[in-house]
Design a protein around this motif. Structure first.
Motif, mmCIF file in Angstrom:
data_model
loop_
_atom_site.group_PDB
_atom_site.id
_atom_site.type_symbol
_atom_site.label_atom_id
_atom_site.label_comp_id
_atom_site.label_asym_id
_atom_site.label_seq_id
_atom_site.Cartn_x
_atom_site.Cartn_y
_atom_site.Cartn_z
ATOM 1 N N SER A 1 -0.634 1.585 3.567
ATOM 2 C CA SER A 1 -0.324 2.853 4.234
ATOM 3 C C SER A 1 0.880 3.505 3.566
ATOM 4 O O SER A 1 1.733 2.826 2.987
ATOM 5 N N GLN A 2 0.889 4.823 3.645
ATOM 6 C CA GLN A 2 1.965 5.570 3.002
ATOM 7 C C GLN A 2 2.354 6.722 3.920
ATOM 8 O O GLN A 2 1.483 7.369 4.515
ATOM 9 N N THR A 3 3.641 6.992 4.024
ATOM 10 C CA THR A 3 4.089 8.087 4.876
ATOM 11 C C THR A 3 4.382 9.309 4.014
ATOM 12 O O THR A 3 5.168 9.234 3.068
ATOM 13 N N VAL B 1 1.152 9.465 8.404
ATOM 14 C CA VAL B 1 0.881 8.148 7.826
ATOM 15 C C VAL B 1 -0.531 8.177 7.250
ATOM 16 O O VAL B 1 -1.503 8.467 7.948
ATOM 17 N N MET B 2 -0.650 7.930 5.952
ATOM 18 C CA MET B 2 -1.936 7.970 5.268
ATOM 19 C C MET B 2 -2.365 6.529 4.930
ATOM 20 O O MET B 2 -1.515 5.707 4.585
ATOM 21 N N HIS B 3 -3.638 6.300 5.014
ATOM 22 C CA HIS B 3 -4.152 4.974 4.636
ATOM 23 C C HIS B 3 -4.747 5.073 3.246
ATOM 24 O O HIS B 3 -5.604 5.919 2.984
ATOM 25 N N THR B 4 -4.295 4.229 2.374
ATOM 26 C CA THR B 4 -4.731 4.314 0.982
ATOM 27 C C THR B 4 -6.023 3.528 0.771
ATOM 28 O O THR B 4 -6.456 2.767 1.646
#
Lengths: 559, 30
Positions: A216-218, A208-211
């Motif tokens: 958030s994006q997986t 899970v990335m935080h933009t």
């Protein structure tokens, strides 16, 4: 700078790359299929499989080996899908639904690689590697083996050696050699190249990335580069990710994009070259490869024009047909990829084909409808083109009133019946498939658009399945029992019925005497034959589909 | 249960394909 120059530049680079490597690859393939020697690793494999690689199989036995091997593959892969939740590295994914697991098993064993699911959201790493990627290798090898058997059938004659009567080689030797000598080494090199240029290769699951905007994006990791290489090289096409080669982890740069296109074209063209060497007349391979190149050039030209000229109100207002295309690649590279992936049996996409312009989508569909002979699947392209070559000499023979022959083999009634059945199989499957799709409520239930575009979505799906391409138009939901079953049946029969006709004809050719060339023999290595064969491909095969194309892309283009 | 149905569909399809091989291998009538 004009966009035309880069478009021409990438085509020139691709042509140069192919021109430099196809003769070498072709020579290597011809050696692979004609050599008497076995490598040590191959001998071990034969011992494990308990087969005698030196046993020259009758075409019937060869065909039964193809069927038996493929049946086992489907059942194993079906088991993988249904038991996925119990497998290691499943990433917590549940079992695939029954009809979905069956569709996937048939899809990968038939070299179609149609995907009703999103790879990153449904399939764990073990099934990707041990199930799908393994089939990427062996299904491609099965196609190449059948093409090699057909070339052998034409090259042999019982007149010279009575032992070859109906015999076309050994399936398991062809299969093992193709995988170990050809597909594995090239795939390994290509996978390293992709990693070097940014494709990923790991065993990660979801991250899970935080933009920057706080969202958030997986992102899902996995063994992508290794699957990518054989996906293109074996004209398979099943992507690790749902968006396939449009995903930056699969296809990071315009350079990798060009390499991906090269990989899917290299072996089909090299098989044509190898054919010339196997039949001991290089010119025959060049003629067949020339027709493939001519048809591919027409498709690339039309598709590039359609996407760059962007006909239609919406693209004109937007200033270009960029809907569904990656900005990294642009219109021309998307068009080149689309023409190559449908001219071969790959089915990978770097742009969403549902968003191609109406004429562009029509060209992609027509490319598949030709039977994927431009240059076609890794093996199916060659044998598909050779079957049309037989039709061509038959028609030319009728015109001049001589007995038709191809490479000295007489084309009699039985031969032409087999070729006719081969040519008719796919159109019959495709047209029954689309008739079934529009006749039941479950067919149109999955489409996104109404009118001719909605019809095109269904037509593209059945075309892709019956021709073992696997690319999806998008815009249609096929993860339903109806679509999974219908497309599975089309893939299954679309792959193996034509193969049986090819092997039967190979056996007949191997048994036949070689006739000396006479005054009435049509030379099959000259430009006249290239033009005739191209015409036969376009007229005999292509015209079959004109009415159904009118209902979809043609009406849409005119509206 | 459905699993068995799909396995049977597959087996039936391959039996059909094997029968096609057999039919094409039949000797020609003169």
């Amino acid at each position: 700078m004009s966009e035309v120059l880069p478009a021409l530049g990438q085509i020139a680079a691709l042509v140069l790359l192919l021109a430099l490597t196809v003769p070498l690859l072709g020579r290597f393939l011809a050696h692979t299929y004609t050599s008497d020697k076995h490598l040590a690793v191959e001998r071990v494999t034969y011992r494990v499989l308990r087969v005698d690689p030196d046993a020259d199989q009758h075409w019937r036995s060869y065909a039964m080996s193809v069927l038996g091997f493929s049946l086992v593959g489907i059942l194993l892969l079906f088991g993988f899908g249904r038991l996925q939740q119990h497998l290691p590295l499943s990433l917590g994914f549940p079992a695939l639904p029954t009809e979905g697991a069956w569709n996937t098993a048939v899809s990968f064993v038939t070299n179609t690689n149609w995907q009703w699911y999103s790879g990153e959201a449904a399939i764990g790493h073990l099934m990707q590697m041990s199930g799908l990627t393994v089939q990427n290798f062996v299904s491609a090898a099965v196609g190449m083996a059948v093409a090699a058997a057909f070339a052998r059938g034409l090259a042999r004659t019982s007149q010279e050696d009575s032992r070859v009567d109906g015999r076309v080689g050994n399936f398991f030797a062809d299969l093992v050699r193709t995988v170990l000598r050809v597909l594995l080494p090239i795939s390994l090199a290509a996978a390293f190249l992709f990693i070097l240029f940014g494709a990923i290769q790991n065993f990660s699951g979801d991250h899970v990335m935080h933009t920057l905007t706080g969202g958030s994006q997986t992102l899902t990791g996995g063994p992508v580069a290794s699957q990518e290489a054989i996906k293109q090289l074996g004209t398979n096409g099943g992507g690790f990710y749902n968006v396939n080669s449009a995903h930056p982890f699969e296809n990071p740069t315009p350079f990798t994009d060009l390499i991906q296109i090269y990989l899917e074209l290299a072996l089909p063209f090299a098989m044509a070259w190898a054919f010339g060497l196997i039949v001991k007349d290089k010119r025959q391979g060049i003629a067949v490869g020339g027709v493939m190149a001519l048809l591919l050039s027409i498709a690339v030209g039309l598709l590039t024009w359609a996407e760059m000229a962007a006909p239609g109100t919406a693209p004109q207002l937007a200033g270009g047909a960029m809907e569904g295309k990656e900005t990294r690649f642009g219109e021309a590279a998307s068009a080149l990829f689309a023409a190559s992936t449908t001219g071969t049996s790959t089915g990978a996409v770097n742009a969403m084909h549902d968003s191609l312009t109406a004429p562009g989508g029509g060209v992609a569909m027509f490319n598949m409808m030709l039977g994927e002979i431009a240059p076609g699947g890794v093996g199916s392209g060659l044998y598909g083109m050779l079957m049309l070559a037989v039709v061509t000499v038959f028609l030319a023979g009728l015109m001049v009133g001589r007995t038709p022959e191809y490479l000295g083999k007489k084309i009699g009634q039985r031969e032409i019946v087999m070729v006719a059945l081969y040519v008719l199989t796919t159109p019959v499957l495709l047209l029954i498939g689309i008739a079934a799709a529009v006749s039941f409520d479950d067919g149109p239930a999955g489409i996104l658009n109404s009118g001719p575009h909605g019809f095109s979505e269904m037509l593209y799906a059945v075309t892709s399945a019956a021709n073992n391409n696997g690319s999806a138009f998008g815009g249609i939901t096929t993860g339903t029992p109806f679509w999974n079953t219908l497309l599975g049946l089309l893939m299954l029969f679309g792959r193996f019925v034509p193969m049986i006709f090819v092997l039967a004809l190979a056996g007949r050719f191997a048994s036949a005497k070689r006739l000396p060339a006479g005054a009435g023999t049509l030379p099959t290595h000259k430009p006249l034959f290239v033009v005739l064969l191209t015409g036969v491909a376009l007229v005999v095969v292509g015209l079959t589909y004109v009415p159904v194309l009118f209902l979809g892309p043609v009406v849409e283009s005119l509206s | 249960m459905t699993d068995v149905v799909y396995v049977l569909i597959t087996l039936a399809a391959f039996v059909g394909l094997a029968l096609l091989v057999g039919a094409l291998d039949r000797p020609e009538k003169d």
